[in-house]
Scaffold this motif. Structure first.
Motif, PDB file in Angstrom:
ATOM      1  N   GLU B 268       0.830  -1.201   0.000  1.00  0.00           N
ATOM      2  CA  GLU B 268       0.000   0.000   0.000  1.00  0.00           C
ATOM      3  C   GLU B 268       0.869   1.258   0.000  1.00  0.00           C
ATOM      4  O   GLU B 268       2.061   1.206  -0.226  1.00  0.00           O
ATOM      5  CB  GLU B 268      -0.963  -0.033   1.187  1.00  0.00           C
ATOM      6  CG  GLU B 268      -2.076  -1.062   1.007  1.00  0.00           C
ATOM      7  CD  GLU B 268      -3.108  -0.665  -0.057  1.00  0.00           C
ATOM      8  OE1 GLU B 268      -3.562   0.491  -0.027  1.00  0.00           O
ATOM      9  OE2 GLU B 268      -3.450  -1.501  -0.903  1.00  0.00           O
ATOM     10  N   ARG B 269       0.246   2.388   0.275  1.00  0.00           N
ATOM     11  CA  ARG B 269       0.916   3.676   0.128  1.00  0.00           C
ATOM     12  C   ARG B 269       1.899   3.979   1.265  1.00  0.00           C
ATOM     13  O   ARG B 269       1.603   3.713   2.425  1.00  0.00           O
ATOM     14  CB  ARG B 269      -0.135   4.782   0.103  1.00  0.00           C
ATOM     15  CG  ARG B 269      -1.163   4.580  -0.971  1.00  0.00           C
ATOM     16  CD  ARG B 269      -2.231   5.641  -0.886  1.00  0.00           C
ATOM     17  NE  ARG B 269      -3.220   5.415  -1.915  1.00  0.00           N
ATOM     18  CZ  ARG B 269      -4.299   4.666  -1.759  1.00  0.00           C
ATOM     19  NH1 ARG B 269      -4.526   4.098  -0.594  1.00  0.00           N
ATOM     20  NH2 ARG B 269      -5.137   4.499  -2.728  1.00  0.00           N
ATOM     21  N   GLY B 270       3.026   4.567   0.883  1.00  0.00           N
ATOM     22  CA  GLY B 270       4.024   4.933   1.873  1.00  0.00           C
ATOM     23  C   GLY B 270       3.512   5.951   2.864  1.00  0.00           C
ATOM     24  O   GLY B 270       3.705   5.826   4.074  1.00  0.00           O
ATOM     25  N   ASN B 271       2.828   6.966   2.356  1.00  0.00           N
ATOM     26  CA  ASN B 271       2.349   8.019   3.253  1.00  0.00           C
ATOM     27  C   ASN B 271       1.351   7.493   4.274  1.00  0.00           C
ATOM     28  O   ASN B 271       1.277   7.984   5.398  1.00  0.00           O
ATOM     29  CB  ASN B 271       1.696   9.152   2.446  1.00  0.00           C
ATOM     30  CG  ASN B 271       2.733  10.076   1.830  1.00  0.00           C
ATOM     31  OD1 ASN B 271       3.830  10.234   2.366  1.00  0.00           O
ATOM     32  ND2 ASN B 271       2.395  10.684   0.704  1.00  0.00           N
ATOM     33  N   THR B 274       3.223   5.984   7.025  1.00  0.00           N
ATOM     34  CA  THR B 274       3.811   7.048   7.829  1.00  0.00           C
ATOM     35  C   THR B 274       2.772   7.627   8.781  1.00  0.00           C
ATOM     36  O   THR B 274       3.069   7.930   9.936  1.00  0.00           O
ATOM     37  CB  THR B 274       4.354   8.150   6.903  1.00  0.00           C
ATOM     38  OG1 THR B 274       5.189   7.535   5.939  1.00  0.00           O
ATOM     39  CG2 THR B 274       5.135   9.169   7.682  1.00  0.00           C
ATOM     40  N   THR B 302       5.537  -1.278   1.492  1.00  0.00           N
ATOM     41  CA  THR B 302       4.759  -0.396   0.627  1.00  0.00           C
ATOM     42  C   THR B 302       4.863  -0.855  -0.826  1.00  0.00           C
ATOM     43  O   THR B 302       5.700  -1.689  -1.165  1.00  0.00           O
ATOM     44  CB  THR B 302       5.238   1.063   0.751  1.00  0.00           C
ATOM     45  OG1 THR B 302       6.619   1.096   0.426  1.00  0.00           O
ATOM     46  CG2 THR B 302       5.051   1.562   2.160  1.00  0.00           C
ATOM     47  N   SER B 303       4.007  -0.276  -1.677  1.00  0.00           N
ATOM     48  CA  SER B 303       3.847  -0.783  -3.035  1.00  0.00           C
ATOM     49  C   SER B 303       5.120  -0.707  -3.862  1.00  0.00           C
ATOM     50  O   SER B 303       5.272  -1.440  -4.823  1.00  0.00           O
ATOM     51  CB  SER B 303       2.730  -0.018  -3.740  1.00  0.00           C
ATOM     52  OG  SER B 303       2.985   1.361  -3.708  1.00  0.00           O
TER      53      SER B 303
END
Lengths: 474, 587
Positions: B268-271, B274, B302-303
């Motif tokens: 999934e998304r890094g942000n 975070t 992450t992706s």
């Protein structure tokens, strides 16, 4: 460096050559044709004795006597601050007639993933001056927010408007002095397979507004080799990362058109005879796209940021097509352009209902934009959605058959489109103006219907007189 | 990874033959299936996934750019394992259990470099070990020999590893030790440390599975109220992008009443990761008030991180969950998203040129999914205790089409289905769980808990709500054709009641400080308040009061504010009495 004249097979963008010493995966290759032309490529698969090479510029002119050189390194982008103001082709060579680029560093174009632990969560509002974005789908620094568009829709105008107007209103922290002018902003423009005409439009706008000075332009045009499109966005993002994390710029990366990029991906997949996934696109397209989109973000301890606005045209306006679908799963929301709104002359024709900004909630509110921002946008969403639903009903039973309450929602939906979303490509609205406009519209609805707004905020902002005026009219 | 390069690498067991993305083949490698190997001069971590004659196929957990034939491959002779021991809570790992904070230190950059390895738990840190057994006690595998205060919330139990024989304790220590020091010795000659290793693809042994009877209270009204999940149950959350899968998962991770939460961000998304990393340490655990991270283990792949590690992160997560289950804890595992995991399997499979099944997914997709979900459950433990793992898997169907293979194969296994709906999300109805499509097969077995802990008439009230929503669904079809005002008055009133059910009860604002968590009592009382409105309003209607007047009663819109009310008990008392009073005053 060893030179081989051992090409065994040429097929589409691929060249197979026999080698007698090991070659690294992803390494850069130079192929010299008998005519003396030098083409560049990359190792796609490396086995003992044979490698397959993908040639960026297309395989035209290569024959079995062409010589192959392996450069022993993966593809690098020469980066320097002097790139600002330059126009490069899709492989990174200057095409503006300017001086040669003297690199400060040479960076690998396949960027490494940012450690999620080292990221900083994006929560700084970027004001684009476009109400449909600022008010309803706020963009923040370090976000990746694509524009989902269709053929013939004015996505380029919107992208240019954002590139022109984007600012970060007043750095309130005060820890960055001399930063008044919204800190150093840079735009990286990566074009993949766009027509020469579109490219001219962009370049003219860049030159007219003086934006070129703070931009780096990468141009892969529609008649440039498709394989080169694989490299263009990576060059653009490598440059963006350098400017953001080494030189403290706030970089806005516009990539257009991602659909052409994915087509190129499919072309190469087919040439390699891979097992195709949905609609013939390779199974690894999600991973491949993620490796581009995830290169947006902020890093703890660095002042710069990379914000991405990729543009893609949805084939047949279908958002379940693999390209928009996979993109939507990776990016942090999407701005959706609507054909109907466009034909009504709404500029920009942004349909806010399917649009979304996932990072909005943390980038707005007290101290960031305004205390009432979240509630106002929520309420406008709900009211517009309700008005939109009622329109279907009106088509069947007519407006008279609806209650007074329903009619108010219908009016709201109309005003929302023609006053809030509609603004033209040259109007730059501040967030204050956008929110006040929102209250203008919301005050047409009865107070009791504003169930998503905090009562205190209603007291503060609700326009009583509008309500009375509306009642008198009725 | 240092092992591969630092040791005088004389015994290079194999040589790379070809490289294609994350798939590398090697010759002359003497390895078993699933052995971990170090690939190339840089020593990239990989796993053996196919053996054919002299040719071994390896999936590599790191980028393979620049790696070429002829480079060495070293075999560790061990399958892919996780380090288990104190220090896993309050940690954040990548897909092969490398701590991301340690990696940042070691690499000295914010970007993930290659060829760096780090153990999953700190081998040097000393922990306070308190023995629970005495010399001479007989212990068996799974028995607890002592405890360690791992975080403010979690007491870590040091157990006899399940693959030990067990026996009589000959030595037991007390005090501060590192995880590698021996804290107990058995007469069988076995030594017990605080540190265990376990291969991720193999379920840790446990006794029989039991029928779960307790709900995993999530604090989310639509989930607790209509579609409950049991402690030890399985649930799937499928939904198109933008429908709120991740927020729903995060809400569960934040508010569910599990002892331990393992959160896997898979492709999934890094942000987003975070956000979790920044938020969780600051949020209080609703049960104990301690920081949420004190009971949480995060796995972030992450992706854009290597695809092979994405394939393994699900196994890493469930093995950690099983370890805490063995201590007798109730563990909740969130996997976001299992579709990315399936895609990783597809990618590897297609590079192996395996014969594809449906939509290019490997033919073993269904088997892998059910194997994973079957590791959930309420178990009798090998030491006689009880522990549970609840698994919630997000699914990201392409185009929001639930007929695709991952959703379908998941639905065949899970017993709770929370269907997210793009239409609801578009009109900002959150959580956007569609009440017509979702289901929970745990309802009946959990009702007794609700009836004894919350309210005796719980199942009746819930059934009433379901009926009203069903009726609304039917009426809406007519309304679409003729408009609301053409309906008879009682049906108009039903629509009004249903509207409050949707807006005041089903909707819940995850961003509002109060509304974000709703205790079961409040869930019940809010529903009861809407039922009061229903009952009083219908009586008024029968007495001849026109429906418009009923709608105009001043107390009803206040139903919408119940969720955000802090003093909800008083607030609801007041609404209920106002409703009665005002509606009765109409006739």
């Amino acid at each position: 460096m060893k030179e081989y004249q051992t090409i065994t097979e040429i097929s589409g963008p691929l060249v197979f050559a026999e080698v007698d010493e090991p070659v690294g995966y992803d390494e850069i290759v130079e192929i010299e044709t008998p005519q003396g032309e030098t083409l560049r490529g990359q190792v796609l698969e490396s086995s003992e004795g044979i490698v397959s090479i993908q040639v960026f510029e297309g395989t035209g002119g290569i024959d079995r006597n062409a010589s192959v050189r392996f450069l022993g390194e993966t593809m690098k982008m020469p980066v320097t601050e002097d790139l600002l103001g330059r126009v490069l082709d899709g492989s990174g060579n200057p095409i503006d007639g300017g001086p040669e680029i003297i690199p400060d560093q040479r960076q690998d174009i396949v960027g490494e993933a940012i450690n999620p632990f080292s990221r900083e969560y994006p929560e700084e509002f970027i004001q684009t001056g476009v109400s449909a974005i600022d008010g309803m789908n706020t963009l923040v620094r370090g976000q990746k927010l694509p524009i989902f568009s269709g053929s013939g829709l004015p996505h380029n105008e919107l992208a240019l408007q954002i590139a022109r107007q984007a600012t970060v209103p007043e750095e309130s922290d005060g820890d960055e002095e001399g930063d008044e002018d919204g800190s150093e902003f840079a735009v990286i423009f990566g074009a993949m397979g766009i027509t020469a005409e579109e490219a001219n439009e962009f370049m003219e706008d860049f030159e007219r507004t003086g934006a070129l000075e703070r931009s780096v332009v990468f141009m892969n045009l529609a008649d440039d080799p498709a394989v080169e499109r694989q490299v263009t966005p990576r060059l653009a993002l490598t440059t963006a990362e350098y400017l953001a994390f080494e030189k403290d710029y706030h970089v806005l990366v516009i990539l257009t058109d991602m659909t052409n990029y994915c087509e190129a991906l499919r072309e190469i997949g087919a040439a390699r005879e891979e097992v195709p996934g949905r609609r013939g696109y390779p199974g690894y397209m999600y991973t491949d796209l993620a490796q581009l989109y995830e290169r947006a973000g902020r890093i703890e301890g660095k002042d710069g940021s990379v914000t991405q606005i990729p543009i893609l045209t949805m084939p047949g306006d279908d958002d379940t097509h693999p390209i928009p679908d996979l993109t939507g799963y990776i990016t942090e929301g999407q701005i959706v352009m609507d054909r109907n709104l466009n034909s009504q002359g709404i500029e920009p024709p942004v349909n806010v209902l399917p649009s979304l900004s996932r990072l909005m909630d943390d980038g707005i509110g007290e101290g960031l934009t305004r205390e009432d921002h979240g509630d106002v946008s929520d309420q406008m969403y709900a009211a517009y959605a309700e008005g939109e639903d009622l329109r279907d009903l009106v088509n069947i039973v007519g407006r008279e058959a609806l209650s007074e309450r329903d009619n108010k929602f219908l009016d709201f939906a109309d005003r929302f489109e023609t006053e809030f979303v509609q603004q033209g490509y040259d109007t730059n609205r501040s967030i204050e103006e956008t929110l006040e406009l929102g209250w203008d519209l919301l005050s047409d609805l009865p107070k009791t219907e504003l169930n998503r707004i905090d009562e205190e905020l209603i007291e503060e902002h609700y326009r009583e007189d509008e309500q009375e005026a509306a009642e008198v009219e009725a | 990874m240092s092992q591969a390069t630092d040791t005088e690498a004389v015994d290079e067991d194999g040589v790379i033959e070809s490289v294609s993305g994350p798939v590398v083949t090697a010759t002359d490698l003497d390895a078993r299936m699933n052995d971990v190997v170090y690939v190339g001069d840089e020593g990239l971590m990989g796993e053996v996934i196919e053996i054919e004659g002299n040719l071994t196929t390896i999936q590599v957990y790191e980028e393979t750019s620049g790696v070429g034939p002829g480079e060495p491959v070293e075999n560790t002779g061990e399958p892919l394992s996780v380090d288990l021991g104190p220090g896993m809570m309050d940690s954040i790992y990548d897909g092969v259990q490398r701590p991301l904070d340690v990696l940042e230190d070691k690499m000295g950059t914010a970007f993930l470099d290659r060829g760096v390895d780090a153990p999953g738990i700190d081998l040097e840190k000393e922990w306070e070990f308190t023995p629970e057994v005495e010399e001479g006690d007989a212990v068996e595998p799974g028995d607890v020999v002592g405890t360690v205060p791992e975080t403010v919330t979690i007491e870590h139990k040091v157990m006899v590893p399940p693959d030990y024989e067990g026996g009589e304790i000959t030595t037991i220590k007390s005090g501060e030790f590192t995880v590698e020091e021996t804290v107990a010795e058995l007469d069988s000659g076995e030594e017990i440390q605080m540190h265990q290793e376990w291969p991720v693809r193999q379920a840790r042994p446990a006794g029989d599975k039991e029928t779960p009877t307790e709900p995993l209270v999530t604090g989310q009204r639509v989930q607790d109220g209509l579609f409950p999940l049991a402690k030890g149950g399985t649930a799937a959350i499928p939904g198109p992008f933008g429908s709120g899968k991740t927020v729903t998962q995060q809400q569960l991770a934040k508010w569910s009443d599990a002892d331990i939460v393992v959160y896997i961000g898979c492709g999934e998304r890094g942000n987003e990761m975070t956000e979790v990393i920044e938020d969780f340490p600051e949020l209080p655990d609703p049960q104990t008030g301690n920081p949420l991270m004190a009971r949480t283990c995060l796995i972030a792949n992450t992706s854009n991180m290597p695809v092979a590690a994405r394939e393994s992160c699900i196994y890493t997560g469930i093995t950690i969950a099983e370890y805490y289950r063995d201590m007798g804890y109730d563990v909740a595992l969130m996997a976001d998203s299992t579709s990315r995991w399936a895609e990783a399997m597809r990618e590897i499979s297609s590079r192996l040129e395996e014969m594809p099944g449906e939509e290019g997914y490997p033919a073993y997709l269904a088997a892998s999914l059910s194997e994973f979900y079957e590791r959930a459950g309420k178990f009798e433990l090998i030491n006689g205790g009880e522990g549970s793992i609840s698994v919630v898997g997000a699914v990201s169907p392409p185009g929001g089409d639930f007929s695709e293979p991952v959703t379908q194969n998941t639905l065949r296994i899970v017993k709770t289905f929370w269907a997210l709906d793009a239409d609801l999300a578009e009109r900002r109805h959150f959580p956007s769980i569609n009440w017509n499509e979702s289901y929970s097969l745990y309802k009946d077995q959990l009702d007794p808990w609700w009836e004894s802990n919350v309210a005796g008439d719980w199942s009746d009230v819930r059934q009433w709500a379901v009926d009203v929503l069903d009726e609304e669904d039917e009426l809406q079809e007519i309304v679409q054709l003729v408009g609301k005002d053409a309906l008879p008055e009682d049906q108009q009133l039903t629509l009004e009641v249903a509207r409050y059910l949707r807006e005041a009860w089903l909707q819940q604002n995850a961003l509002h400080d109060v509304d974000t968590y709703c205790e079961p009592e409040k869930t019940y009382r809010m529903l009861q308040a809407i039922k009061t409105f229903n009952d009083e309003a219908f009586e008024a209607l029968e007495a001849g009061v026109p429906v418009e007047e009923i709608q105009d009663v001043d107390a009803t819109p206040r139903l919408n504010r119940m969720g955000t009310a802090e003093e909800w008990n008083e607030f609801i008392d007041e609404i209920e009495s106002d409703l009665e009073e005002q509606l009765r005053a109409l006739y």
